[in-house]
Scaffold this active site. Sequence first.
Site, PDB file in Angstrom:
ATOM      1  CB  SER A  50      10.164   1.909  -3.804  1.00 30.03           C
ATOM      2  OG  SER A  50       9.059   1.165  -4.221  1.00 30.03           O
ATOM      3  CG  ASP A  83       5.325   0.511  -5.210  1.00 30.71           C
ATOM      4  OD1 ASP A  83       4.615   0.215  -4.231  1.00 30.71           O
ATOM      5  OD2 ASP A  83       5.186   1.576  -5.855  1.00 30.71           O
ATOM      6  CG  HIS A 198       0.169   5.199  -9.004  1.00 33.87           C
ATOM      7  ND1 HIS A 198      -0.371   3.943  -9.206  1.00 33.87           N
ATOM      8  CD2 HIS A 198       0.785   5.141  -7.801  1.00 33.87           C
ATOM      9  CE1 HIS A 198      -0.082   3.162  -8.179  1.00 33.87           C
ATOM     10  NE2 HIS A 198       0.612   3.866  -7.309  1.00 33.87           N
ATOM     11  CG  HIS A 232       0.760   3.500  -2.511  1.00 28.93           C
ATOM     12  ND1 HIS A 232       1.498   2.768  -3.411  1.00 28.93           N
ATOM     13  CD2 HIS A 232       0.822   2.821  -1.341  1.00 28.93           C
ATOM     14  CE1 HIS A 232       1.978   1.691  -2.824  1.00 28.93           C
ATOM     15  NE2 HIS A 232       1.578   1.692  -1.557  1.00 28.93           N
ATOM     16  CB  THR A 278       4.893  12.209  -9.899  1.00 33.51           C
ATOM     17  OG1 THR A 278       4.172  11.079 -10.413  1.00 33.51           O
ATOM     18  CG2 THR A 278       4.663  13.401 -10.806  1.00 33.51           C
TER      19      THR A 278
END
EC number: 4.1.2.13
Length: 359
Positions: A50, A83, A198, A232, A278
Site C-alpha cells: 500500500s 491508500d 492512525h 484501518h 505503525t
Amino acid sequence: MALITLRQLLDHAAERLQGYGVPAFNINNMEQGLAILAAARACDAPVIASRGARSYAGDIMLRHIVEALAEMYPQIPICLHQDHGNNEATCLSAIRHGFTSVMMDGSLQADMKTVASYDYNVDITRRVTDAAHWVGASVEGELGVLGSLEKGEAEAEDGSGAEGKLDHSQMLTDPDQAVEFVQATRVDALAIAMGTSHGAYKFSRKPDGEILAMRVIEEIHARLPATHLVMHGSSSVAARLQDLINAHGADMPQTYGVPVEEIERGIRHGVRKVNIDTDCRMALTGQFRKVAMESPKEFDARKFMIPAMKEMEALVRDRFERFGTAGNASKITVIPMDDMAKRYASGALDPAVATAKAA
C-alpha cells in the site's frame, strides 16, 4: 507472477473454507518492500503493498519498486494499492501508473481534514468506481470517520485526518447506511469506522467494546456477507516494541493498539483487508536506535537497515500466519485486469445484500 487486483485477492480470501485476512503494509522504500516480500516467500502469502505517504515516494517510484519486487518474487501475487485517495485525480493517476487498486476516501473532503456529507461520499466514490472498473481496477471506499471513540478526535497521519471534535454518529459506520452505500457505489471493499485510528496512540487502555466497537463489523457483515470489509489503523503497538524503542533513547508514552485477537475476530466476520503501518515503523525504529546506541561509531547505513529489515520481516510473517494468509499465494491464479473489466461490465461482480429469512 503478474500484479493482482484487490478484488480478486479478497474474493480468494473469502472463498476459502475458514476465510482469511490479508494485511496491507505500507511501502515507502526498497527496504520495507524487501522485508515484506521475504516474509511472504517464507510462508507462501499473497501481499497487499500500500502506498500511504504519497509525498515521500510518488506513484512512479513505488510502481518501479513493486515491479522489481514482482520480478524478484514471481511466485507471490502482489496487489499494488493506493491508500486514502482524496479525489478522482489522485485515484486515476495511481491507476494510470500501474496500481491495481485504489481507495477513494470520500468520508473526508479533498483537503482530507473536513468531514464530508454522505451524498458527497457516495457521489465521488461512485465516480471513481465507474472509472476504475472500466479498466479492471479495484476500489475501496470508506463510510464513517476514522478516529478515537475515547477522545472524539481523529489522529492525523500523512496529511489525512478529520479536524475538530467528532461525535459517535460520525465515528461509527451505520450498518443500514453501509448497505445503501455499497449498493450505490459498487465498491469492492468497504473500510469501517469502529474506533480505530492512525498512528501509535490509539487507546489509553487495553481496548474493550466501548472504545473498539467490533460489534459494528459483525452487524455490517450480517447485512453484507459478500462485501469485503477493511480495518484501518490496526497496528497492535506491541509493548515489546515500545520497550525496545524506549530502552534506546526514546521517550514514547505508554499506549495500546488493536489486539491481534480482535483482528482475528473481525476476520471471522468478513474483514478481509487489515491495514498495518505503525507496527512496521516501530520495528524498524527500534533496531535503528539499538544499533545507534550500541555501536556509536557505526556510520554505514546498511548496518542499521539489515537488522531493521529482519525485525520487520518477523513482524510481517507473524501477521501472515495469524491472519491465515500464509499458505495461499501458490493457490492463486491471477486474472488479468482486462478480464476483470469484462466481469464488472457483465454485472458478475455487483454487490450482494443479505435478504431477511421468512418467519
